[in-house]
Scaffold this active site. Structure first.
Site, PDB file in Angstrom:
ATOM      1  N   ARG A  66       0.886  -1.302   0.147  1.00 41.94           N
ATOM      2  CA  ARG A  66       0.065  -0.027  -0.043  1.00 41.94           C
ATOM      3  C   ARG A  66       1.010   1.231   0.029  1.00 41.94           C
ATOM      4  O   ARG A  66       1.888   1.368   0.791  1.00 41.94           O
ATOM      5  CB  ARG A  66      -0.863   0.290   1.337  1.00 41.94           C
ATOM      6  CG  ARG A  66      -1.500  -1.412   1.733  1.00 41.94           C
ATOM      7  CD  ARG A  66      -1.887  -1.233   3.095  1.00 41.94           C
ATOM      8  NE  ARG A  66      -3.016  -0.475   3.362  1.00 41.94           N
ATOM      9  CZ  ARG A  66      -3.750  -0.231   4.253  1.00 41.94           C
ATOM     10  NH1 ARG A  66      -3.237  -0.773   5.473  1.00 41.94           N
ATOM     11  NH2 ARG A  66      -4.849   0.462   4.524  1.00 41.94           N
ATOM     12  N   GLY A  74      -7.342   7.879  -2.082  1.00 41.66           N
ATOM     13  CA  GLY A  74      -7.711   7.120  -3.483  1.00 41.66           C
ATOM     14  C   GLY A  74      -6.732   7.704  -4.767  1.00 41.66           C
ATOM     15  O   GLY A  74      -6.880   7.164  -5.709  1.00 41.66           O
ATOM     16  N   HIS A 131     -13.937  47.043 -11.139  1.00 42.93           N
ATOM     17  CA  HIS A 131     -15.060  47.543 -10.439  1.00 42.93           C
ATOM     18  C   HIS A 131     -15.857  46.747 -10.034  1.00 42.93           C
ATOM     19  O   HIS A 131     -16.270  46.584  -8.707  1.00 42.93           O
ATOM     20  CB  HIS A 131     -15.749  48.807 -11.230  1.00 42.93           C
ATOM     21  CG  HIS A 131     -16.667  49.455 -10.663  1.00 42.93           C
ATOM     22  ND1 HIS A 131     -16.549  50.522  -9.529  1.00 42.93           N
ATOM     23  CD2 HIS A 131     -18.140  49.555 -10.508  1.00 42.93           C
ATOM     24  CE1 HIS A 131     -17.436  51.111  -9.025  1.00 42.93           C
ATOM     25  NE2 HIS A 131     -18.360  50.191  -9.590  1.00 42.93           N
ATOM     26  N   ARG A 188     -10.563  58.131   4.780  1.00 44.26           N
ATOM     27  CA  ARG A 188      -9.444  58.335   3.807  1.00 44.26           C
ATOM     28  C   ARG A 188      -9.960  59.666   3.153  1.00 44.26           C
ATOM     29  O   ARG A 188     -11.136  59.301   2.383  1.00 44.26           O
ATOM     30  CB  ARG A 188      -8.884  57.168   2.881  1.00 44.26           C
ATOM     31  CG  ARG A 188      -7.935  57.632   1.820  1.00 44.26           C
ATOM     32  CD  ARG A 188      -7.577  56.188   1.263  1.00 44.26           C
ATOM     33  NE  ARG A 188      -8.821  55.944   0.285  1.00 44.26           N
ATOM     34  CZ  ARG A 188      -8.822  54.896  -0.575  1.00 44.26           C
ATOM     35  NH1 ARG A 188      -7.734  53.858  -0.487  1.00 44.26           N
ATOM     36  NH2 ARG A 188      -9.705  54.660  -1.405  1.00 44.26           N
ATOM     37  N   SER A 193      -1.137  53.800   8.110  1.00 46.72           N
ATOM     38  CA  SER A 193      -2.049  52.396   7.681  1.00 46.72           C
ATOM     39  C   SER A 193      -1.394  51.990   6.229  1.00 46.72           C
ATOM     40  O   SER A 193      -1.323  52.910   5.342  1.00 46.72           O
ATOM     41  CB  SER A 193      -3.503  52.983   7.111  1.00 46.72           C
ATOM     42  OG  SER A 193      -4.350  51.964   6.922  1.00 46.72           O
TER      43      SER A 193
HETATM   44  P1  ADP Z   1      -6.800   3.498  -0.053  1.00 50.35           P
HETATM   45  O1  ADP Z   1      -6.034   4.557  -0.125  1.00 50.35           O
HETATM   46  O2  ADP Z   1      -7.530   3.277  -1.191  1.00 50.35           O
HETATM   47  O3  ADP Z   1      -7.592   3.403   1.147  1.00 50.35           O
HETATM   48  P2  ADP Z   1      -5.369   1.574   1.096  1.00 50.35           P
HETATM   49  O4  ADP Z   1      -4.166   1.035   1.439  1.00 50.35           O
HETATM   50  O5  ADP Z   1      -5.879   1.814   2.649  1.00 50.35           O
HETATM   51  O6  ADP Z   1      -5.655   2.109   0.135  1.00 50.35           O
HETATM   52  O7  ADP Z   1      -6.003  -0.207   0.835  1.00 50.35           O
HETATM   53  C1  ADP Z   1      -7.432  -0.220   0.657  1.00 50.35           C
HETATM   54  C2  ADP Z   1      -8.190  -1.591   1.321  1.00 50.35           C
HETATM   55  O8  ADP Z   1      -7.235  -2.535   1.103  1.00 50.35           O
HETATM   56  C3  ADP Z   1      -8.106  -1.410   2.640  1.00 50.35           C
HETATM   57  O9  ADP Z   1      -9.388  -0.604   3.198  1.00 50.35           O
HETATM   58  C4  ADP Z   1      -8.364  -2.640   3.341  1.00 50.35           C
HETATM   59  O10 ADP Z   1      -9.677  -2.941   3.176  1.00 50.35           O
HETATM   60  C5  ADP Z   1      -7.762  -3.482   2.297  1.00 50.35           C
HETATM   61  N1  ADP Z   1      -6.320  -3.776   2.769  1.00 50.35           N
HETATM   62  C6  ADP Z   1      -5.277  -2.943   3.080  1.00 50.35           C
HETATM   63  N2  ADP Z   1      -4.377  -3.868   3.718  1.00 50.35           N
HETATM   64  C7  ADP Z   1      -4.679  -4.982   3.818  1.00 50.35           C
HETATM   65  C8  ADP Z   1      -4.526  -6.102   4.679  1.00 50.35           C
HETATM   66  N3  ADP Z   1      -3.241  -6.227   5.249  1.00 50.35           N
HETATM   67  N4  ADP Z   1      -5.131  -7.141   4.813  1.00 50.35           N
HETATM   68  C9  ADP Z   1      -6.424  -6.969   4.376  1.00 50.35           C
HETATM   69  N5  ADP Z   1      -6.747  -6.210   3.861  1.00 50.35           N
HETATM   70  C10 ADP Z   1      -6.176  -4.898   3.527  1.00 50.35           C
HETATM   71 MG    MG Z   2      -7.298   3.520   2.910  1.00 49.72          MG
HETATM   72 MG    MG Z   3      -7.008   2.803  -3.388  1.00 50.82          MG
END
Ligand code: ADP
Ligand code: MG
Ligand code: MG
Length: 885
Positions: free
Chosen positions: A97, A106, A456, A618, A773
């Site tokens: 991630r 997102g 204006h 002013r 001012s």
């Molecule tokens: P976003 O930025 O889209 O939220 P994340 O990195 O938080 O992305 O991951 C999205 C989803 O992936 C999380 O909400 C979770 O449900 C799932 N996820 C992430 N890591 C794990 C994990 N170690 N085990 C299970 N699900 C995971």
């Molecule tokens: Mg997340």
């Molecule tokens: Mg995502």
């Protein structure tokens, strides 16, 4: 480079904590913090932002040690979990991630279930006694890996999944059989091969390397760049990569995945807010494939995990002292937290949460104030377009005055004034002139094709809190036909459009608006700010109405009362023109005598509203030609009269006016005969104004037993001598009036500091001034050497988007340059006269970033448009709190 080599590339989760966001990213730091607090989090490690930055700097090549370090961290994780990546027994599955320093929800990508393969899928199924789960995870992995790492278009997989479900006649992914999922895995491999011209890599370590690399690269995608730009996040921070053991919400009916907030992020109410899905993984909750269930229903199906979740939500909120946005997964009844962060919220929710948390004793008032963004207060002060509108703008102009407006198109001020009384109208003009003011007053909003942020229309609209989009170059106005053409679409008078003065967007239809929300939370929070701030906060106000509004919104006085608007009102203009056209001193005196009672009346209205508070008036500032018709228009009028051989009197007076317009015409009026230069040429003007001011002050005191603390301010002083002479005129006139009335009144006399020369000789000027001012609008124009009207429609926006300068210096003060001038002016002025009172009356007086600078520099008060007052009061408190830190 030295900095990055000094920082580690790999951190085991147990090594981190919440303070390490810069190196571990927000997600990684918070995961480590949760682990430290004893909250159940799957084990893992974090590839640091330093590794990402080093890779970016090397054009995508990993630093030498990075892969070895990753392998070592993986080995340690394998030892801790007792599982092996790609192992034929007890295989380890990973989630990869992204995690930037500032959350970018997102914007970047996640890969789940890495480590599943033809070799491990059977073992996993057997281990869980749930082969369906294993095959479900496998097809998910192939899809995510293919999309995120290999760049296969998402629809390629979605199409296959949809078509399989259609063939089986099922609606839900969970209705697919094991055989179906096995078939899907085979299909996904086939379509990946078809798309890529090769097989997906099958070695999990190779997959891991590529996945980490994909996350690094996701930092530089166009959408991530756009997001960062919009949120002011630097491009060079890089992202961390979190590698964690998978936990499985898709292991049957005692497993689940979900998202929750500790409070309602849209209202701020302290209530349960969240959703979950049984037997599901990751993105299922947000993807909309299955409708998630209300969090409260989890109590019944997974009571133990639910109770634990509620407790954890509470603990996390208390720990972070802020509303949390949480991701969780339940694997066969056991709860795991996968993410926590401070939740994004609406402006209304931000205020409610802050206020409630103070009441609950979780936060001090100071802490709560720091949590609220000034921009959020701003949103609440203007009606806004309902955020769910889903429409695209048809054109765009400058966001000249914030707020949204819906109304029927009208093309001239008279029609606006007429129709606007009974129905909402939007005044559309090529540009507006002082003559349009009556139309602007009744209109819901103003749209112009020409003119910048000080046009204006823009200035007037901001002063009145009226939404305005200015300089929309994509519109064509035909006043004769009464049509507005945008692109290929023609709008007629009476057609409804919507403006968003906060963004500059124009919509070709009526959109729903949500009203401003000055509620109890708002007032309470601004009230706390008043207790903390040091800076005085005054308003810029030119009429009794403005003054009343200012007082209502908490002004401690008027820092700038402009007198030219009094001259521009249509019933005054004839007398003003008479004064300008006068060819003898007597004629001028006669015209001024007509203006005096009108000015006095205006001042009385203002002083009455502001009894007991200071009002800085002013004296006349703009060049005289502003009170006369436009040169081109007047030339055309004369030409037309000549051609039609019309009325002789009319022609000769039109010619006389044209002559005067030509005589007063200047190439650079901004730097021409204006301010005290005008007063030096025609001392009878400041004299008349001073009389009107003193008489008004005395009349109000007579009537109410109390008057305003009148201060007189001389504009555009460059030379100490100018102030010395003007001060003498004003002082003599005040003394004269007071003697005639047999009264006493203290009238401090000060000056605007709005020219670089005035800054440099501020010590000489201070000798003649009771206060300064800083007119930071003109000081920005003259200090940088740019004309605002020309620059804002021209190169300035390119400068901002190309990052030559950080922001529009007319909105937020140019710290180093113009801010430096202000600093010199303060130092030199106070060196000559210790304790000299210093205000700021430019539009920067309502801008939070500028206010922070004015606090640092020791300004005495800021003055801003009445509608900006709550923001200014709030920002002044924030400025104190941030200098304390
Ligand atoms: P976003 O930025 O889209 O939220 P994340 O990195 O938080 O992305 O991951 C999205 C989803 O992936 C999380 O909400 C979770 O449900 C799932 N996820 C992430 N890591 C794990 C994990 N170690 N085990 C299970 N699900 C995971
Ligand atoms: Mg997340
Ligand atoms: Mg995502």
């Amino acid at each position: 480079m030295s900095e990055t080599t000094a920082t580690k590339f790999l951190y085991d989760m147990s090594e981190g904590d919440a303070s390490m966001k810069t190196i571990l990213g927000g997600k990684g730091a918070n995961l480590a913090e949760m682990k430290r607090l004893g909250i159940p989090v799957p084990d893992g490690f974090t590839v640091s932002t330093a590794a990402c930055v080093a890779t970016m700097e090397a054009g995508g090549r990993w630093p030498d040690d990075l892969w070895d370090d990753t392998g070592a961290a993986l080995t340690r994780l394998e030892e801790r979990t007792g599982r092996t990546l790609g192992g034929s027994t007890a295989p380890l599955l990973l989630s990869i991630r992204s995690g930037a320093v500032f959350s970018m929800p997102g914007m970047m990508d996640t890969i789940l279930n890495l480590g599943i393969s033809d070799d491990t899928v059977e073992v996993l199924g057997a281990e869980a006694d749930n082969p369906r789960f294993a095959w479900d995870s496998y097809r998910r992995f192939l899809q995510m890996y293919g999309e995120v790492v290999e760049g296969v278009a998402p629809h390629v997989y979605e199409d296959e999944l949809t078509s399989l479900k259609a063939r089986r006649g099922v609606a839900q992914d969970t209705d697919l059989s094991i055989e179906d999922l096995q078939e899907l895995v085979a299909t996904f491999k086939d379509v990946s091969r078809r798309e890529l011209g090769r097989d997906l890599p099958s070695d999990p370590r190779e997959q891991l390397r590529r996945a980490v690399d994909a996350v690094f690269s996701s930092w530089d995608t166009p959408r991530a760049r756009v997001y960062r730009k919009a949120h002011g996040i630097p491009d060079n921070l890089g992202t961390a990569v979190n590698v964690m053991q998978m936990v499985f919400g898709n292991r049957g009916e005692t497993s689940a995945t979900g998202v929750c907030f500790t409070r309602n992020p849209s209202t701020g109410a302290k209530e349960l807010y969240g959703e979950f899905l049984l037997n599901a993984q990751g993105e299922d909750v947000v993807s909309g494939i299955r409708t998630p269930r209300e969090l409260s229903e989890m109590e019944e199906v997974l009571p133990t995990a639910y109770a634990q979740l509620i407790q954890t939500m509470h603990d996390l909120e208390m720990h972070y002292k802020d509303m949390q946005d949480i991701e969780f997964t339940v694997e066969e009844g056991t709860l795991y937290l996968l993410q926590t962060r401070n939740g994004k919220r609406t402006a209304a929710a931000a205020l409610k949460v802050a206020r409630d948390m103070v009441e609950e004793g979780v936060l001090t008032r100071e802490e709560a104030l720091v949590r609220i963004e000034p921009a959020q207060l701003d949103q609440l002060l203007h009606p806004a377009i309902d955020p769910d509108h889903g429409r695209s703008p048809i054109t765009r102009g400058l966001p000249a005055s914030p707020g949204a407006a819906v109304g029927q198109l009208v093309f001239d001020a008279d029609t606006a004034a007429e129709r606007g009384v009974s129905e909402p109208v939007i005044l559309v003009r090529y540009e507006t002139t002082p003559d349009d003011i009556h139309g602007v007053i009744v209109a819901q909003g103003v749209l112009t094709a020409h003119g910048g942020m000080t046009s204006h229309a823009a200035v007037v609209a901001r002063g009145m809190g009226r939404p305005c989009v200015a300089g929309a170059q994509g519109i064509r106005i035909n006043t004769a036909e009464r049509t507005l053409t945008i692109g290929g679409t023609v709008f007629h008078e009476g057609d409804v459009i919507t403006l968003d003065g906060s963004t500059g967007d124009v919509y070709g239809e009526g959109l729903e608006l949500v009203p401003p929300q000055i509620n109890e939370d708002f007032s309470a929070i601004v009230g706390w700010a008043d207790e903390i701030r040091r800076l005085g906060v005054r308003a810029n106000a030119d009429t009794g109405e403005d003054a009343a509004k200012a007082r209502e919104l908490g002004a401690e006085g008027i820092g700038l009362c402009r007198t030219e608007h009094m001259f521009m009102a249509s019933d005054r203009l004839p007398a003003v023109r008479e004064m300008i056209l006068a060819d003898s001193e007597e004629a001028r005196a006669e015209a001024l005598a007509k203006i005096l009672p009108m000015q006095q009346e205006d001042f009385e209205a203002i002083f009455t509203q502001m009894r007991g508070l200071p009002v800085t008036v002013r004296l006349l500032d703009p060049p005289l030609h502003e009170f006369l018709p436009d040169l081109v228009e007047q030339s055309l009028l004369v030409q037309r009269l000549e051609l039609t051989g019309g009325d002789a009197d009319e022609l000769s007076s039109a010619r006389a006016l044209l002559g005067q317009v030509k005589r007063l015409h200047e190439q650079n009026p901004m730097l021409g005969t204006r301010g005290c230069r005008l007063a030096m040429l025609y001392p009878e003007i400041p004299e008349m104004q001073t009389r009107a001011i003193v008489r008004a002050a005395l009349a109000v005191r007579e009537r109410h037993g109390e008057t305003a603390g009148v201060e007189i301010m001389i504009p555009l002083v460059a030379f100490a001598k100018e102030l010395e002479v003007q001060r003498e005129v004003v002082e003599r006139t005040v003394a004269d009036e007071l003697a005639a009335a047999g009264e006493e009144l203290d009238v401090p006399i000060g000056t605007m500091i709005e020219l670089p020369r005035a800054v440099i000789v501020a010590d000489q000027i201070a000798a003649h001034a009771d206060f300064f001012s800083f007119g930071t609008n003109d000081l920005t124009q003259t200090g940088i050497g740019i004309s605002r009207d020309d620059a804002e429609g021209g190169f300035l926006s390119a400068y901002v988007s190309d990052e030559v300068i950080p922001s529009n210096p007319f909105e937020s003060i140019d710290r180093d340059g113009v801010g430096g001038l202000v600093q010199i002016g303060i130092e030199r002025g106070r060196a000559a006269k210790p304790g000299l009172k210093m205000g700021v009356c430019g539009e920067h007086g309502g801008d939070p970033d500028s206010i922070a600078l004015f606090e640092e520099l020791g300004i005495s008060y800021v003055s801003c448009s009445p509608f900006r007052l709550p923001i200014a009061r709030f920002a002044a408190a924030r400025a104190v709190l941030s200098t304390k830190k």
